[in-house]
Design a protein around this motif. Structure first.
Motif: not given
Length: 185
Positions: A118-119, A164, A150
Motif C-alpha cells: 500500500d506504499c 495505495a 501508484a
C-alpha cells in the motif's frame, strides 16, 4: 513514444508509421546505445527485453521497466489497449511495468521504511533535495515514494493503486494534500 504516436495519427502532417520502427523502436546500434543509457544497462537496449523481473515478464522496455512515468506519459489521453505492434500490446506491457514496480516495493530490497503493498510508486519526481527519476532497482532508488506513481497506475493495477490511495489519504493525507486535507470529510 508519444511523439511518434501523435505524429503517425496527425490528420494534417502525419508521418509514415514505418518511422516508428526506424526511430523509437529502431534496432540499429546507435538506438541500442541510446537506450542503454536510460537504464544504465544493456537490458532492453534492443527495445525488446524479454526478461522476467519480480515474477513479471517484460516484453519491451529498458532495464526492469524504469520509472513509472515511462508508461504514464506515453499513453496519456490514449488507450493503450489498442496499441499493439510487432513487439507487444502496450496495455499489457505497461501493466507488467506497474506490477514490477509494485513487487519491487513489496520485496523492498533496500529495506526502506514504509514500502509495501500500500506504499509504492517509483517514478520521476521532485524530492526533498532534488529531482530524480527513481525506478525499481537499488542504484536508482533513494527510499522515497512518489504517490503519483501508484495513483497514475490505476488503469493497470486498480486494486493495488486503490490500496495505495487509501493508505496515502488515511495515513499521510495531512502532509500530502496540505490545506485541502483539512477540508475533506
Amino acid at each position: 513514444m508519444i511523439t511518434y504516436l501523435l505524429a503517425i495519427m496527425s490528420p494534417t502532417h502525419a508521418i509514415a508509421p514505418g518511422m516508428y520502427y526506424t526511430g523509437w523502436a529502431s534496432q540499429e546500434p546507435y538506438a541500442q546505445e541510446y537506450r542503454a543509457g536510460w537504464g544504465k544497462t544493456t537490458e532492453g537496449s534492443m527495445y525488446t527485453n524479454g526478461n522476467t523481473y519480480y515474477g513479471e515478464k517484460l516484453e519491451v522496455g529498458v532495464s526492469n521497466g524504469g520509472p513509472l512515468f515511462f508508461i504514464h506519459y506515453s499513453c496519456m489521453g490514449l488507450n493503450p489497449h489498442q496499441f499493439t505492434d510487432k513487439y507487444t500490446n502496450y496495455f499489457v506491457n505497461n501493466q507488467q511495468m506497474a506490477k514490477i514496480n509494485l513487487r519491487y516495493c513489496i520485496e523492498n530490497p533496500g529495506g526502506y521504511q514504509g514500502y509495501g503493498p500500500d506504499c509504492w510508486g517509483l517514478t520521476a519526481s521532485d524530492f526533498g533535495w532534488s529531482y530524480q527519476a527513481a525506478e525499481p532497482v537499488l542504484r536508482m532508488d533513494n527510499g522515497t515514494i512518489a504517490p503519483i506513481g501508484a495513483l497514475a497506475s490505476f488503469p493497470y493495477t486498480p486494486e493495488a493503486s486503490m490500496a495505495a490511495l487509501k493508505n496515502y489519504y488515511r495515513n499521510y493525507g495531512h502532509i500530502l494534500w496540505g490545506d485541502m486535507a483539512s477540508a475533506m470529510p
